[in-house]
Write an enzyme that holds these catalytic residues in place. Structure first.
Site, PDB file in Angstrom:
ATOM      1  N   ASP A  55      31.731 -54.713  15.375  1.00  0.00           N
ATOM      2  CA  ASP A  55      31.859 -54.588  16.832  1.00  0.00           C
ATOM      3  C   ASP A  55      30.642 -53.892  17.440  1.00  0.00           C
ATOM      4  O   ASP A  55      30.257 -54.194  18.568  1.00  0.00           O
ATOM      5  CB  ASP A  55      33.156 -53.860  17.220  1.00  0.00           C
ATOM      6  CG  ASP A  55      33.698 -54.373  18.557  1.00  0.00           C
ATOM      7  OD1 ASP A  55      33.643 -55.592  18.791  1.00  0.00           O
ATOM      8  OD2 ASP A  55      34.172 -53.554  19.367  1.00  0.00           O
ATOM      9  N   GLU A  97      29.553 -46.227  25.327  1.00  0.00           N
ATOM     10  CA  GLU A  97      30.226 -46.873  24.203  1.00  0.00           C
ATOM     11  C   GLU A  97      29.316 -46.993  22.978  1.00  0.00           C
ATOM     12  O   GLU A  97      29.752 -46.783  21.845  1.00  0.00           O
ATOM     13  CB  GLU A  97      30.703 -48.260  24.649  1.00  0.00           C
ATOM     14  CG  GLU A  97      31.683 -48.902  23.688  1.00  0.00           C
ATOM     15  CD  GLU A  97      32.318 -50.130  24.314  1.00  0.00           C
ATOM     16  OE1 GLU A  97      32.887 -50.005  25.430  1.00  0.00           O
ATOM     17  OE2 GLU A  97      32.251 -51.199  23.707  1.00  0.00           O
ATOM     18  N   GLU A 149      37.080 -58.498  28.224  1.00  0.00           N
ATOM     19  CA  GLU A 149      37.548 -57.126  28.420  1.00  0.00           C
ATOM     20  C   GLU A 149      39.071 -57.046  28.370  1.00  0.00           C
ATOM     21  O   GLU A 149      39.637 -56.111  27.791  1.00  0.00           O
ATOM     22  CB  GLU A 149      37.038 -56.563  29.751  1.00  0.00           C
ATOM     23  CG  GLU A 149      35.517 -56.510  29.889  1.00  0.00           C
ATOM     24  CD  GLU A 149      34.853 -55.456  29.024  1.00  0.00           C
ATOM     25  OE1 GLU A 149      35.134 -55.399  27.814  1.00  0.00           O
ATOM     26  OE2 GLU A 149      34.021 -54.692  29.560  1.00  0.00           O
ATOM     27  N   GLU A 219      37.883 -64.268  20.135  1.00  0.00           N
ATOM     28  CA  GLU A 219      38.505 -62.957  19.890  1.00  0.00           C
ATOM     29  C   GLU A 219      39.437 -63.015  18.679  1.00  0.00           C
ATOM     30  O   GLU A 219      39.457 -62.095  17.862  1.00  0.00           O
ATOM     31  CB  GLU A 219      39.266 -62.465  21.132  1.00  0.00           C
ATOM     32  CG  GLU A 219      38.363 -62.043  22.289  1.00  0.00           C
ATOM     33  CD  GLU A 219      37.578 -60.754  22.026  1.00  0.00           C
ATOM     34  OE1 GLU A 219      37.961 -59.956  21.147  1.00  0.00           O
ATOM     35  OE2 GLU A 219      36.554 -60.560  22.712  1.00  0.00           O
TER      36      GLU A 219
END
Ligand SMILES: Cc1ncc(CNC=O)c(N)n1
Length: 230
Positions: A55, A97, A149, A219
């Site tokens: 990620d 992040e 998101e 995803e």
């Protein structure tokens, strides 16, 4: 609604229509076995570390994607200054992040410089790149951005619900995307997407729906990769 064409019903809340129509695919992403295993407390930590490293690579490609959405908003939005504020907030959050990923990786002993992107990650990053080109309309890009998101927000919020057994050491990760503020931000993105879709041609709406589906599929593949845990 009887006897009315979709045109007469209007195009409002297109995202609602898609979420209903593609509900099982969407749940396949937000209730994926990887997420269930966090929620149930039986996650294999090597899967979590795989996800973390992959990620981090994804998010580094996501930053230029979000910057490209910002660029498109500047010229392509009916309410560009308010859209740009929302999107710029997203860019700012990504700065934080990236630092969080580095801190978290060192906590788990994951060497970020050694991470090799797996195929699902490469495919997803290539898809992001395909959306960055100037020929892709703002409506398409903002739809993808919202969907990307929203999947994370719903997935991780699911791990924070009452009665879940999410391990203490993963709570912070779940909070990052499952918190109230991130939920509000996703709602803002969704409103922008719905507003753009409301005035879009049927051709753009069809393209946006396909883009939404591709995001959700990517995803699912991304979670699958982490769950495979190599
Ligand atoms: C694969 C994937 N999808 C969505 C997100 C959430 N956006 C930014 O962090 C993410 N980090 N990774």
């Amino acid at each position: 609604m009887e006897g009315k064409t979709r045109e007469e019903m209007g195009k409002s809340m297109m995202t609602e229509t898609w979420l209903r129509k593609h509900r099982s695919l969407y749940l396949g992403a937000t209730r994926h076995p990887f997420i269930r295993s966090i929620r149930d407390g039986n996650i294999d930590l090597s899967s979590f570390k795989t996800w973390l490293g992959q990620d981090y690579i994804y998010v580094r490609a996501f930053v230029p994607f979000v910057a490209s959405v910002l660029t498109k908003a500047w010229k392509g939005s009916d309410d560009s200054s308010s859209d740009m504020e929302v999107i710029l907030g997203g860019v700012a959050a990504l700065n934080d992040e990236i630092s969080w990923f580095k801190k978290e990786a060192s906590k788990w002993g994951v060497q970020l410089s050694d991470i090799v992107p797996q195929k699902a990650n490469q495919d997803y990053c290539r898809f992001l790149e395909s959306l960055m080109i100037p020929e892709v309309e703002y409506t398409i890009a903002i739809t993808a951005f919202w969907a990307i998101e929203a999947v994370y927000q719903e997935s991780f919020a699911h791990c924070l619900e009452d009665g879940t057994k999410t391990p203490a050491e993963l709570q912070e990760t779940c909070q990052r995307w499952g918190n109230e503020g991130f939920g509000q931000y996703c709602n803002s993105l969704r409103k922008i997407a719905d507003r753009q879709l409301e005035k879009a041609s049927d051709d753009i709406i069809t393209k946006a729906e396909v883009t939404f589906l591709r995001v959700v599929e990517h995803e699912v593949e991304f979670w699958n990769m982490s769950h495979g845990g190599t």
